[in-house]
Write an enzyme that holds these catalytic residues in place. Sequence first.
Site, PDB file in Angstrom:
ATOM      1  N   HIS A 182      -1.993   0.846   6.882  1.00 20.14           N
ATOM      2  CA  HIS A 182      -2.381   1.075   5.521  1.00 20.14           C
ATOM      3  C   HIS A 182      -2.113   2.645   5.195  1.00 20.14           C
ATOM      4  CE1 HIS A 182      -4.205  -0.133   1.950  1.00 20.14           C
ATOM      5  NE2 HIS A 182      -5.382   0.843   1.945  1.00 20.14           N
ATOM      6  N   CYS A 220       0.819  -1.145  -0.110  1.00 17.08           N
ATOM      7  CA  CYS A 220      -0.019  -0.105   0.094  1.00 17.08           C
ATOM      8  C   CYS A 220       0.875   1.245  -0.098  1.00 17.08           C
ATOM      9  CB  CYS A 220      -0.963   0.036   1.115  1.00 17.08           C
ATOM     10  SG  CYS A 220      -0.493  -0.020   2.802  1.00 17.08           S
ATOM     11  N   ASP A 230      -8.158   5.112  -3.048  1.00 19.10           N
ATOM     12  CA  ASP A 230      -7.384   4.014  -2.550  1.00 19.10           C
ATOM     13  C   ASP A 230      -6.913   2.944  -3.703  1.00 19.10           C
ATOM     14  OD1 ASP A 230      -6.052   1.692  -1.312  1.00 19.10           O
ATOM     15  OD2 ASP A 230      -7.231   1.648   0.390  1.00 19.10           O
TER      16      ASP A 230
END
Length: 171
Positions: free
Chosen positions: A106, A70, A121
């Site tokens: 994250h 991520c 995202d």
Amino acid sequence: MIYLGLIVKDTSIEDVVTKLCPPGTLEHQKVKAIFNWVCHNIEYDLEALKNPELISTDPAEIFKRRKGVCSGYSCLFEEMCRVAGLECVQITGGCGENQIKGKSRHRWNAVRINKEWKLLDPTWAAGYVKAGYKYDEKYFLTDPKVFIEDHFPDDSKWTLLPETYQVARGA
């Protein structure tokens, strides 16, 4: 590589952004093109997930290897936005079952389009580990009330929600 009807030479981040975002491209179109490119060209790095020493946040390395976790997705997206002249930030926080304030696990992004911040995202849109590798546009410019259901930023200003909503939800 052929992408959205364009032949995109994969020599550098700048080359790709120049091809995806020619002069006159609207901000929303730039964000969509960059988001799609990242989601369809970067693979989740399962090896790095198992061995944190392999994790990279260097956009050039993520671009070259075509792999990242991520933090890599969000760093590359932020850099491509910068090259395109867009204001973009990375957001850290909890996600899914790990929504514990102050326990960042994250990263995702917020991008400014027409003077308004929007959430996205690229990691989860590309297909995060639990869901496999399946593109999900749900995570592109997601309504903040929907986004907070599985993304809780360490800094509550990045919920993009009024404080009253955050308090009512227990954020």
